[in-house]
Design an enzyme around this catalytic site. Structure first.
Site, PDB file in Angstrom:
ATOM      1  N   GLY A   1       0.752  -1.247   0.000  1.00  0.00           N
ATOM      2  CA  GLY A   1       0.000   0.000   0.000  1.00  0.00           C
ATOM      3  C   GLY A   1       0.775   1.286   0.000  1.00  0.00           C
ATOM      4  O   GLY A   1       0.206   2.347  -0.271  1.00  0.00           O
TER       5      GLY A   1
ATOM      6  N   ARG B   1      -3.914   3.104 -16.226  1.00  0.00           N
ATOM      7  CA  ARG B   1      -4.157   3.897 -15.012  1.00  0.00           C
ATOM      8  C   ARG B   1      -4.779   5.272 -15.267  1.00  0.00           C
ATOM      9  O   ARG B   1      -5.713   5.657 -14.565  1.00  0.00           O
ATOM     10  CB  ARG B   1      -2.867   4.027 -14.188  1.00  0.00           C
ATOM     11  CG  ARG B   1      -2.328   2.681 -13.695  1.00  0.00           C
ATOM     12  CD  ARG B   1      -1.177   2.852 -12.721  1.00  0.00           C
ATOM     13  NE  ARG B   1      -1.624   3.367 -11.454  1.00  0.00           N
ATOM     14  CZ  ARG B   1      -1.503   4.612 -11.052  1.00  0.00           C
ATOM     15  NH1 ARG B   1      -0.878   5.497 -11.808  1.00  0.00           N
ATOM     16  NH2 ARG B   1      -1.981   4.993  -9.897  1.00  0.00           N
TER      17      ARG B   1
ATOM     18  N   CYS C   1      -9.636   3.944 -29.794  1.00  0.00           N
ATOM     19  CA  CYS C   1     -10.877   4.603 -30.214  1.00  0.00           C
ATOM     20  C   CYS C   1     -11.821   4.827 -29.037  1.00  0.00           C
ATOM     21  O   CYS C   1     -12.875   4.189 -28.930  1.00  0.00           O
ATOM     22  CB  CYS C   1     -11.562   3.772 -31.293  1.00  0.00           C
ATOM     23  SG  CYS C   1     -10.545   3.642 -32.739  1.00  0.00           S
TER      24      CYS C   1
HETATM   25  C1  LIG Z   1      -3.758  -7.873  -0.677  1.00  0.00           C
HETATM   26  C2  LIG Z   1      -2.793  -6.951  -1.348  1.00  0.00           C
HETATM   27  N1  LIG Z   1      -1.519  -6.961  -0.965  1.00  0.00           N
HETATM   28  C3  LIG Z   1      -0.610  -6.149  -1.534  1.00  0.00           C
HETATM   29  C4  LIG Z   1      -0.961  -5.277  -2.534  1.00  0.00           C
HETATM   30  C5  LIG Z   1       0.086  -4.406  -3.140  1.00  0.00           C
HETATM   31  O1  LIG Z   1      -0.189  -3.068  -2.921  1.00  0.00           O
HETATM   32  P1  LIG Z   1       0.815  -1.947  -3.357  1.00  0.00           P
HETATM   33  O2  LIG Z   1       1.203  -2.182  -4.764  1.00  0.00           O
HETATM   34  O3  LIG Z   1       0.069  -0.694  -3.174  1.00  0.00           O
HETATM   35  O4  LIG Z   1       1.995  -2.028  -2.430  1.00  0.00           O
HETATM   36  C6  LIG Z   1      -2.290  -5.224  -2.963  1.00  0.00           C
HETATM   37  C7  LIG Z   1      -2.714  -4.255  -3.970  1.00  0.00           C
HETATM   38  O5  LIG Z   1      -3.634  -3.502  -3.789  1.00  0.00           O
HETATM   39  C8  LIG Z   1      -3.232  -6.104  -2.374  1.00  0.00           C
HETATM   40  O6  LIG Z   1      -4.503  -6.118  -2.762  1.00  0.00           O
END
Ligand SMILES: Cc1ncc(COP(=O)(O)O)c(C=O)c1O
Length: 417
Positions: A243, A317, A347
């Site tokens: 995260g 993204r 398109c």
């Molecule tokens: C359960 C879980 N772990 C890890 C991650 C990796 O997250 P990030 O790329 O933000 O570190 C995600 C992505 O959302 C996830 O769903």
């Protein structure tokens, strides 16, 4: 060779990757092409690892961010383990040489086939997301006379303050088991014959740019781990998820040190090893998408469209989350800046890669880079408009190689009769 520059920086007039010419890569491999810096990937992994100091921890790199084989092989060589969110990611990890006990298996909708496979492999943990899934794992393991190693994904009702599509820790989100329910569930898990609870898990979202949700999640995890101990459940570790955000626009974001310290501080009293599942923060800044200007045309009195050969098919993204990626010409032309709407060739009017960007003048044929595209870039690419998946190139120690070739027409038709 000694590297003087790591990552993407201007050497004389040209943007380079670890000092290697992006112009040369584009000339040899064509565009659009993803380019990754091995030096930067190593550096980011090592910085995160070092941020935990001597506290016991394991980095389970999130394959969902980018699982191109050469990249995960590089991370493996540095000591990384794996966070997988599908059976196919599990198998890609195994093909890269990871052992089942180096893999945690996440995902809100695992099929019975996936769960059976996970039980057979005896993964480090199946991170269960609901009471129903827990019951399914238990039944599958009982049928096989096996003991499934499980972690419970807790939904702590914490707002990650990220984009709603990638915030996962609120009660209204589909992920995990509410913390109160986990509280009630824990004492019932002792002495089960077909499941063993080895960890508690939280992941409140992706692209988190403030410390508060991270601290809150760490505290919730610590509280629940203490409750598990009180209930007589001997956890092996706690899984703090991924995260951590990266700075797409140059704004401040927490450092690896901030991130690791928050978990270590909160979880030290539990004396449990910490697992983290970072994806974006490790690989995001280590990759760019290199594209070429195909066309220029007037838009408003003050701006032009720059049509480039990469769009939502290569990097979803911006279209999916309205995400910002810095875009810059590889070789900046002399002249004042102009306003451009950088759009892809797909398109769809939503196929905008960069809105209202002030850039030095562009001409047809110029190369541009879309920065910080290493995570959730190539993995989300699609064949929409029958566009082939782009090539990927890894720059390492002064030279580069293709780590995934561009799809061909034959590849595009291979599954069809
Ligand atoms: C359960 C879980 N772990 C890890 C991650 C990796 O997250 P990030 O790329 O933000 O570190 C995600 C992505 O959302 C996830 O769903």
């Amino acid at each position: 060779m000694t590297l003087h520059v790591i990552g993407f920086s201007r050497t004389s007039d040209e943007l380079t990757c670890d000092g290697v010419s992006l112009v040369a890569i584009a000339k040899a491999e064509g565009t659009p092409v993803y380019v990754y810096s091995a030096a930067m990937l190593r550096q980011r992994y090592r910085d995160l690892d070092a941020a935990f100091g001597d506290y016991p921890h394991a980095i389970h790199y999130a394959f969902k961010a980018n699982s191109t084989r050469a990249l995960v092989a590089l991370l493996k060589s540095l000591g990384s383990c794996v966070d997988a969110v599908s059976m196919w990611e599990v198998e890609v990890a195994r093909a890269a040489g990871f052992e089942p006990r180096q893999i945690v298996f996440d995902g809100v909708g695992k099929s019975d086939v996936e769960l059976e496979h996970a039980v057979d492999l005896d993964l480090k943990a199946i991170n269960v997301e609901s009471a129903g899934e827990l019951a399914r794992v238990e039944a599958i393991a009982a049928r096989k006379s096996a003991v499934a190693r499980i972690a419970i994904r807790v939904n702590p009702d914490i707002d990650a303050r990220s984009h709603p599509h990638i915030s996962t820790g609120l009660k209204i989100n589909k992920f995990g088991i509410p913390a109160d329910d986990v509280h009630a569930l824990l004492p019932t898990l002792n002495g089960r014959t077909s499941i063993r609870l080895v960890a508690l898990h939280v992941h409140v979202g992706s692209q988190i740019t403030s410390m508060e949700p991270i601290r809150d999640a760490a505290l919730k995890l610590a509280q629940l781990a203490q409750h598990a101990k009180d209930a007589g459940v001997a956890l092996e570790y706690v899984d703090a998820g991924g995260g951590l955000g990266i700075s797409y626009d140059g704004g401040p974001v927490p450092t690896f040190k901030d991130y690791a310290s928050a978990f270590v501080e909160a979880l030290r009293p539990t004396r449990l090893p910490i697992v983290v599942e970072p994806g974006r923060s490790i690989i995001g800044p280590a990759g760019v998408l290199l594209a070429r200007v195909l066309d220029l045309k007037p838009r408003t009195a003050t701006s032009e469209f720059a049509v480039i050969d990469a769009g939502m098919t290569e990097l979803m993204r911006p279209a999916l989350y309205n995400a910002f990626h810095l875009i810059e010409p590889v070789c900046a032309r002399i002249g004042g800046v102009r306003q451009y709407e950088l759009v892809g060739p797909v398109c769809e009017s939503g196929d905008v890669v960069g809105r209202d960007r002030m850039l030095t003048p562009l001409e047809v044929g110029d190369l541009v880079v879309i920065r910080d595209a290493g995570a959730y870039g190539s993995v989300m690419a699609s064949n929409y408009n029958r566009r082939p998946l782009p090539a990927e190139v890894l720059v390492d120690n002064g030279s580069w190689r293709v780590i995934r070739r561009r799809q061909t027409l034959a590849d595009l038709l291979a599954l069809e009769s």
